[in-house]
Design an enzyme around this catalytic site. Structure first.
Site, PDB file in Angstrom:
ATOM      1  N   GLU A  32       0.840  -1.095  -0.197  1.00 32.99           N
ATOM      2  CA  GLU A  32      -0.090   0.011  -0.059  1.00 32.99           C
ATOM      3  C   GLU A  32       0.854   1.379   0.020  1.00 32.99           C
ATOM      4  OE1 GLU A  32      -2.994   0.103  -1.312  1.00 32.99           O
ATOM      5  OE2 GLU A  32      -3.819  -1.400   0.334  1.00 32.99           O
ATOM      6  N   HIS A  33       0.529   2.216  -0.771  1.00 31.66           N
ATOM      7  CA  HIS A  33       1.197   3.616  -1.092  1.00 31.66           C
ATOM      8  C   HIS A  33       2.463   3.387  -1.413  1.00 31.66           C
ATOM      9  CE1 HIS A  33      -1.855   6.196   0.286  1.00 31.66           C
ATOM     10  NE2 HIS A  33      -2.382   5.436   1.216  1.00 31.66           N
ATOM     11  N   SER A  66     -26.320   7.504 -14.463  1.00 30.81           N
ATOM     12  CA  SER A  66     -26.085   6.425 -13.525  1.00 30.81           C
ATOM     13  C   SER A  66     -27.047   6.305 -12.589  1.00 30.81           C
ATOM     14  CB  SER A  66     -24.884   7.116 -12.724  1.00 30.81           C
ATOM     15  OG  SER A  66     -24.781   6.023 -11.570  1.00 30.81           O
ATOM     16  N   GLY A 122     -16.551   5.657  -2.692  1.00 32.15           N
ATOM     17  CA  GLY A 122     -15.870   6.175  -1.982  1.00 32.15           C
ATOM     18  C   GLY A 122     -15.325   5.245  -0.788  1.00 32.15           C
ATOM     19  N   GLY A 124     -13.062   2.971  -0.908  1.00 29.66           N
ATOM     20  CA  GLY A 124     -11.582   2.612  -1.357  1.00 29.66           C
ATOM     21  C   GLY A 124     -11.319   1.294  -2.214  1.00 29.66           C
ATOM     22  N   SER A 126     -11.879   1.437  -5.334  1.00 31.01           N
ATOM     23  CA  SER A 126     -11.647   1.887  -6.876  1.00 31.01           C
ATOM     24  C   SER A 126     -12.793   2.197  -7.543  1.00 31.01           C
ATOM     25  CB  SER A 126     -10.699   0.991  -7.605  1.00 31.01           C
ATOM     26  OG  SER A 126      -9.394   1.389  -6.831  1.00 31.01           O
ATOM     27  N   ASP A 172      -4.736   0.756  -9.154  1.00 26.86           N
ATOM     28  CA  ASP A 172      -5.999   0.719  -9.325  1.00 26.86           C
ATOM     29  C   ASP A 172      -6.569   0.339 -10.865  1.00 26.86           C
ATOM     30  OD1 ASP A 172      -5.887   1.461  -6.888  1.00 26.86           O
ATOM     31  OD2 ASP A 172      -6.923   3.267  -6.936  1.00 26.86           O
TER      32      ASP A 172
HETATM   33  C1  GLA Z   1      -5.273   4.880  -4.081  1.00 27.43           C
HETATM   34  C2  GLA Z   1      -4.542   5.142  -5.376  1.00 27.43           C
HETATM   35  C3  GLA Z   1      -3.559   4.023  -5.786  1.00 27.43           C
HETATM   36  C4  GLA Z   1      -2.681   3.639  -4.390  1.00 27.43           C
HETATM   37  C5  GLA Z   1      -3.500   3.475  -3.101  1.00 27.43           C
HETATM   38  C6  GLA Z   1      -2.513   3.232  -2.177  1.00 27.43           C
HETATM   39  O1  GLA Z   1      -6.084   3.699  -4.330  1.00 27.43           O
HETATM   40  O2  GLA Z   1      -5.419   5.398  -6.464  1.00 27.43           O
HETATM   41  O3  GLA Z   1      -2.675   4.566  -6.871  1.00 27.43           O
HETATM   42  O4  GLA Z   1      -1.625   4.643  -4.546  1.00 27.43           O
HETATM   43  O5  GLA Z   1      -4.267   4.474  -2.940  1.00 27.43           O
HETATM   44  O6  GLA Z   1      -1.691   2.152  -2.289  1.00 27.43           O
END
Ligand code: GLA
Length: 393
Positions: A32-33, A66, A122, A124, A126, A172
């Site tokens: 992550e990140h 939508s 929202g 997380g 995607s 993502d």
């Molecule tokens: C979001 C971003 C990704 C990634 C994650 C963290 O989902 O869109 O590119 O950086 O956060 O891992």
């Protein structure tokens, strides 16, 4: 559901749809990140996602609707006016994709598009990249622009970065564009080399736990973390010939600790470097069928995101700690953080009991409920062919 979408399409646009597409959401198992730090990520596409029905028009209008954003009604523009407009809200994602695709070929006709997503917005998982990729894939097919899946993935990231203004990495869009059923993907974000690893764990389920917390300021905090990593990198470059934080192994990084006097920058960089190492180790653990070890790496990842990267918060920590207490093999936040979702690996036979226990702790501590989903790993973006023929024919 699809029948309802077709009915809705006819109601909004007066004629039937000609094509139907699906793009998944994604979870990230670990890593992550680190995508924007040149590291490795380990995401998988899930079977929740965004469905899109579409039809080419014979004028230059584009209309987007939508079912998830019913109150915003049909959003209209023309192929000559695809620039960002705040009031277009979610429709800026498909607009962005069409806008960039148009530099790959001349088009003279607009589209009618209808969307329905069953990924929580929202959270997380995607949902925005899912809308980008389903739209990009659909327009690429419809107008025969001829882009490869990887080019669509890159276009999705560009839409996010340049059009929407969120400086996200490529994870993502890659997971959604290139996902494979029952496989997680170890992606090297520097080279975009990807190794697919079977992820069907006997007797285990992946439980997604949604905090239901509004992700306020998530985008600005995300950009702030990116900026901190860039500053840490600049400091390290005074002595090290590197172009990204994740080029460093943990030992070399610690040997150069003196270059990071600012404790915050040190901790941000330490997360990136150690998380990349954990992700590579997780692939080894998976290959060796060492699932307990995989779980421990997930737990360490969460701790690092909490203490060093500071992107978890009370809601995510409550869910993850409750999961640990209730015998999850591994649990961690997934995605950008600041609210959103966590995931846990749980023995199949104890899923119901697990959810009940975690929910009860969450409700007691936070004051409202979390939502739980059992996830399956599905394919990446694709056209749904048979169903459209059956339903519109
Ligand atoms: C979001 C971003 C990704 C990634 C994650 C963290 O989902 O869109 O590119 O950086 O956060 O891992």
């Amino acid at each position: 559901m699809r029948e309802m979408m077709h009915t809705e399409f006819r109601k909004r646009f007066l004629e039937g749809a000609t094509h139907q597409f699906f793009a998944p959401g994604r979870i990230n198992l670990i890593g992550e990140h680190v995508d924007y730090n040149g590291g490795h990520v380990f995401p998988a596409a899930i079977t929740f996602g965004t469905y899109m029905l579409v039809r080419k028009r014979d004028d230059r209008m584009c209309r987007f609707y939508s079912i998830n954003f019913e109150s915003q009604g049909v959003i209209e523009t023309s192929i000559d006016r695809l620039t960002y407009r705040e009031e277009d809200g979610w429709a800026n994602y498909p607009k962005a994709m069409l806008h960039y695709l148009m530099s790959h070929g001349v088009i003279t006709e607009g589209v009618d598009c209808l969307y329905y997503g069953n990924i929580p917005n929202g959270a997380g998982l995607s949902s925005s990249a899912s809308i980008e990729l389903v739209s990009g894939y659909a327009f690429n097919e419809l107008y025969a622009f001829g882009l490869s899946p990887l080019e669509l993935v890159k276009l999705g990231q560009r839409a996010e970065n340049e059009y929407i203004g969120v400086n996200s990495g490529i994870m993502d869009q890659f997971a959604i564009g290139m996902g494979m059923k029952d496989h997680a993907m170890l992606l090297d974000c520097e080279t975009l080399e990807c190794e697919y690893a079977p992820f069907k764990l006997d007797g285990l389920s992946i439980v997604i736990m949604n905090t239901n917390k509004r992700r306020e300021l998530a985008d600005s905090k995300y950009n702030e973390r990116r900026n901190e990593c860039e500053r840490a990198l600049l400091n390290l470059q005074r002595e090290l010939e590197i172009t990204a934080l994740c080029e460093l192994d943990v030992e070399t990084f610690e040997d150069h600790r003196h270059l990071l006097q600012d404790d915050t920058l040190y901790r941000r960089a330490r997360h990136a470097v150690t998380e990349n190492a954990r992700t590579l180790e997780a692939l080894e653990a998976l290959k060796g069928n060492e699932i307990e070890r995989f779980g421990r790496l997930m737990n360490d990842s969460h701790r690092s995101l909490d203490k060093d990267y500071e992107v978890t918060g009370k809601e995510l920590n409550t869910l993850v700690e409750a999961a640990w207490e209730n015998h999850a093999i591994g649990a961690r936040m997934t995605g950008a953080g600041f609210g959103g979702c966590a995931i846990s690996l749980v023995k199949q036979e104890s899923v119901d009991r697990f959810i009940e226990k975690v929910q009860s702790t969450y409700l007691k501590t936070i004051g409202y409920e979390a939502t739980f989903y059992v996830a399956s790993i599905g394919p990446g973006v694709h056209e749904i062919i048979e169903q459209v023929k059956g339903e519109t024919g």
